[in-house]
Design an enzyme around this catalytic site. Structure first.
Site, PDB file in Angstrom:
ATOM      1  N   ARG A 119       0.813  -1.213   0.000  1.00 20.34           N
ATOM      2  CA  ARG A 119       0.000   0.000   0.000  1.00 20.34           C
ATOM      3  C   ARG A 119       0.846   1.263   0.000  1.00 20.34           C
ATOM      4  O   ARG A 119       0.314   2.371   0.010  1.00 20.34           O
ATOM      5  CB  ARG A 119      -0.823  -0.003   1.277  1.00 20.34           C
ATOM      6  CG  ARG A 119      -2.209   0.509   1.117  1.00 20.34           C
ATOM      7  CD  ARG A 119      -3.077  -0.421   1.863  1.00 20.34           C
ATOM      8  NE  ARG A 119      -4.247   0.109   2.418  1.00 20.34           N
ATOM      9  CZ  ARG A 119      -5.303  -0.677   2.650  1.00 20.34           C
ATOM     10  NH1 ARG A 119      -5.278  -1.952   2.324  1.00 20.34           N
ATOM     11  NH2 ARG A 119      -6.351  -0.195   3.192  1.00 20.34           N
TER      12      ARG A 119
ATOM     13  N   ARG B 262     -21.791  -1.362   4.364  1.00 17.71           N
ATOM     14  CA  ARG B 262     -21.231  -2.723   4.450  1.00 17.71           C
ATOM     15  C   ARG B 262     -21.594  -3.386   5.784  1.00 17.71           C
ATOM     16  O   ARG B 262     -21.528  -2.788   6.837  1.00 17.71           O
ATOM     17  CB  ARG B 262     -19.712  -2.678   4.315  1.00 17.71           C
ATOM     18  CG  ARG B 262     -19.080  -4.047   4.615  1.00 17.71           C
ATOM     19  CD  ARG B 262     -17.637  -4.149   4.269  1.00 17.71           C
ATOM     20  NE  ARG B 262     -16.850  -3.035   4.698  1.00 17.71           N
ATOM     21  CZ  ARG B 262     -15.608  -2.799   4.264  1.00 17.71           C
ATOM     22  NH1 ARG B 262     -15.068  -3.600   3.366  1.00 17.71           N
ATOM     23  NH2 ARG B 262     -14.937  -1.777   4.715  1.00 17.71           N
TER      24      ARG B 262
HETATM   25  P1  AP5 Z   1      -8.575  -2.956   4.653  1.00 18.70           P
HETATM   26  O1  AP5 Z   1      -9.294  -3.934   5.469  1.00 18.70           O
HETATM   27  O2  AP5 Z   1      -7.679  -3.417   3.569  1.00 18.70           O
HETATM   28  O3  AP5 Z   1      -9.629  -1.888   4.132  1.00 18.70           O
HETATM   29  P2  AP5 Z   1      -9.749  -1.051   2.770  1.00 18.70           P
HETATM   30  O4  AP5 Z   1      -8.608  -1.060   1.825  1.00 18.70           O
HETATM   31  O5  AP5 Z   1     -10.166   0.291   3.243  1.00 18.70           O
HETATM   32  O6  AP5 Z   1     -10.745  -1.839   1.965  1.00 18.70           O
HETATM   33  P3  AP5 Z   1     -12.112  -2.398   2.431  1.00 18.70           P
HETATM   34  O7  AP5 Z   1     -11.945  -3.709   3.086  1.00 18.70           O
HETATM   35  O8  AP5 Z   1     -12.867  -1.346   3.203  1.00 18.70           O
HETATM   36  O9  AP5 Z   1     -12.872  -2.486   1.047  1.00 18.70           O
HETATM   37  P4  AP5 Z   1     -12.823  -3.538  -0.138  1.00 18.70           P
HETATM   38  O10 AP5 Z   1     -12.173  -2.897  -1.326  1.00 18.70           O
HETATM   39  O11 AP5 Z   1     -12.304  -4.872   0.298  1.00 18.70           O
HETATM   40  O12 AP5 Z   1     -14.380  -3.595  -0.446  1.00 18.70           O
HETATM   41  P5  AP5 Z   1     -15.460  -4.728  -0.145  1.00 18.70           P
HETATM   42  O13 AP5 Z   1     -15.288  -5.849  -1.102  1.00 18.70           O
HETATM   43  O14 AP5 Z   1     -15.530  -5.055   1.310  1.00 18.70           O
HETATM   44  O15 AP5 Z   1      -7.645  -2.018   5.599  1.00 18.70           O
HETATM   45  C1  AP5 Z   1      -8.184  -1.480   6.792  1.00 18.70           C
HETATM   46  C2  AP5 Z   1      -7.108  -0.666   7.493  1.00 18.70           C
HETATM   47  O16 AP5 Z   1      -5.976  -1.514   7.823  1.00 18.70           O
HETATM   48  C3  AP5 Z   1      -6.493   0.479   6.680  1.00 18.70           C
HETATM   49  O17 AP5 Z   1      -7.278   1.658   6.756  1.00 18.70           O
HETATM   50  C4  AP5 Z   1      -5.124   0.637   7.357  1.00 18.70           C
HETATM   51  O18 AP5 Z   1      -5.252   1.315   8.592  1.00 18.70           O
HETATM   52  C5  AP5 Z   1      -4.753  -0.819   7.671  1.00 18.70           C
HETATM   53  N1  AP5 Z   1      -3.974  -1.449   6.588  1.00 18.70           N
HETATM   54  C6  AP5 Z   1      -4.337  -2.531   5.845  1.00 18.70           C
HETATM   55  N2  AP5 Z   1      -3.372  -2.855   4.975  1.00 18.70           N
HETATM   56  C7  AP5 Z   1      -2.375  -1.961   5.147  1.00 18.70           C
HETATM   57  C8  AP5 Z   1      -1.109  -1.770   4.518  1.00 18.70           C
HETATM   58  N3  AP5 Z   1      -0.684  -2.577   3.529  1.00 18.70           N
HETATM   59  N4  AP5 Z   1      -0.346  -0.743   4.946  1.00 18.70           N
HETATM   60  C9  AP5 Z   1      -0.749   0.076   5.954  1.00 18.70           C
HETATM   61  N5  AP5 Z   1      -1.926  -0.054   6.584  1.00 18.70           N
HETATM   62  C10 AP5 Z   1      -2.751  -1.068   6.182  1.00 18.70           C
HETATM   63  O19 AP5 Z   1     -16.782  -3.914  -0.560  1.00 18.70           O
HETATM   64  C11 AP5 Z   1     -17.234  -2.814   0.209  1.00 18.70           C
HETATM   65  C12 AP5 Z   1     -18.770  -2.786   0.222  1.00 18.70           C
HETATM   66  O20 AP5 Z   1     -19.264  -2.553  -1.098  1.00 18.70           O
HETATM   67  C13 AP5 Z   1     -19.399  -4.115   0.693  1.00 18.70           C
HETATM   68  O21 AP5 Z   1     -20.561  -3.843   1.413  1.00 18.70           O
HETATM   69  C14 AP5 Z   1     -19.731  -4.839  -0.613  1.00 18.70           C
HETATM   70  O22 AP5 Z   1     -20.808  -5.708  -0.451  1.00 18.70           O
HETATM   71  C15 AP5 Z   1     -20.067  -3.680  -1.538  1.00 18.70           C
HETATM   72  N6  AP5 Z   1     -19.662  -3.917  -2.927  1.00 18.70           N
HETATM   73  C16 AP5 Z   1     -18.555  -4.588  -3.376  1.00 18.70           C
HETATM   74  N7  AP5 Z   1     -18.519  -4.580  -4.721  1.00 18.70           N
HETATM   75  C17 AP5 Z   1     -19.610  -3.876  -5.127  1.00 18.70           C
HETATM   76  C18 AP5 Z   1     -20.129  -3.497  -6.419  1.00 18.70           C
HETATM   77  N8  AP5 Z   1     -19.491  -3.864  -7.540  1.00 18.70           N
HETATM   78  N9  AP5 Z   1     -21.273  -2.787  -6.465  1.00 18.70           N
HETATM   79  C19 AP5 Z   1     -21.916  -2.414  -5.309  1.00 18.70           C
HETATM   80  N10 AP5 Z   1     -21.484  -2.750  -4.057  1.00 18.70           N
HETATM   81  C20 AP5 Z   1     -20.351  -3.460  -3.972  1.00 18.70           C
END
Ligand code: AP5
Length: 213
Positions: free
Chosen positions: A83, A122
């Site tokens: 990231r 979500r």
């Molecule tokens: P992390 O858990 O990785 O969170 P994120 O990157 O913010 O991503 P999300 O899990 O929120 O979203 P996603 O893209 O997986 O979407 P999802 O499929 O769930 O990281 C959390 C924290 O950890 C960071 O803020 C940081 O603090 C730390 N961290 C992690 N990795 C790090 C690193 N490498 N370095 C430093 N810090 C780190 O979908 C979201 C929602 O939308 C769901 O409800 C889903 O049902 C819906 N959805 C999905 N696709 C669609 C679609 N096509 N249309 C409509 N709705 C949809």
């Protein structure tokens, strides 16, 4: 790769079913450590709840271990890591030392305007099933279709925190995509994440299949 709520976790689960790879999500690994109640978990929680990135030294050490322990034969799908450019360089070094390499980087593109609604809607279940109150609703409100448990909302899924997470994505994570594009050794596949989950999954599978030919 992709901004918070782009659908990384949703698509990773679908790809695991299609291609049988092992899914390694940095966010899930950090949340498991947080749930263990360890000092490290408490430290991680401070960054995550503020929507800030966890410092590179901590991330690189934890992910290097997860990758080394992962099933390399099946193939690894990294979700949420690397990231920062520093994390990407550390990963390059680890893969080179293991005589391995990255096949592709997938970038799921979703406009910022769609992100807050996706994140605040979500809901998830401890069995791993994920929902969205509008786009992927459970049959019974707040109850998992698969195991019947009560659905929960992530502590960092508030409007205020997601704005911080988006800022971190644009400032620190987008440059990682430029890093891979400019190195010329890794294919960067861009998919439109604003389509339905099934359509995104089809586009992704087609792009990955094309890589193998
Ligand atoms: P992390 O858990 O990785 O969170 P994120 O990157 O913010 O991503 P999300 O899990 O929120 O979203 P996603 O893209 O997986 O979407 P999802 O499929 O769930 O990281 C959390 C924290 O950890 C960071 O803020 C940081 O603090 C730390 N961290 C992690 N990795 C790090 C690193 N490498 N370095 C430093 N810090 C780190 O979908 C979201 C929602 O939308 C769901 O409800 C889903 O049902 C819906 N959805 C999905 N696709 C669609 C679609 N096509 N249309 C409509 N709705 C949809």
């Amino acid at each position: 790769m992709g901004p918070p709520g782009a659908g990384k976790g949703t698509q990773a689960k679908k790809l695991v079913e299609k291609f049988g790879m092992t899914h390694l999500s940095s966010g899930d690994i950090f949340r498991a450590e947080k749930s263990s109640g360890s000092d490290l978990g408490k430290q991680l929680a401070q960054y995550m709840l503020a929507g800030k990135l966890v410092p590179d030294e901590i991330v690189v050490e934890m992910m290097a271990k997860a990758i080394a322990d992962g099933d390399a034969e099946a193939g690894l799908m990294l979700d949420g890591f690397p990231r920062t450019v520093a994390q990407a360089k550390a990963l390059d070094e680890q893969l080179a030392a293991a005589g391995s390499e990255m096949d592709a980087v997938v970038s799921i593109v979703v406009p910022d305007s769609e992100i807050v609604g996706r994140i605040t809607g979500r809901r998830s279940c401890s069995c791993g099933q994920a929902y969205h109150v509008m786009f992927i609703p459970p049959k019974v409100e707040d109850v998992c279709d698969v195991c019947g448990a009560k659905l929960t909302q992530r502590a960092d899924d508030t409007e205020e925190v997601v704005k911080e997470r988006l800022e971190a994505y644009h400032a620190q994570t987008k440059p990682v995509i430029d890093y891979y594009s400019s190195c010329g050794e890794v294919r960067v596949l861009e998919v439109d994440g604003s389509k339905t989950p099934d359509e995104v999954s089809e586009d992704l599978a087609a792009a990955l299949n094309a890589l193998q030919q």
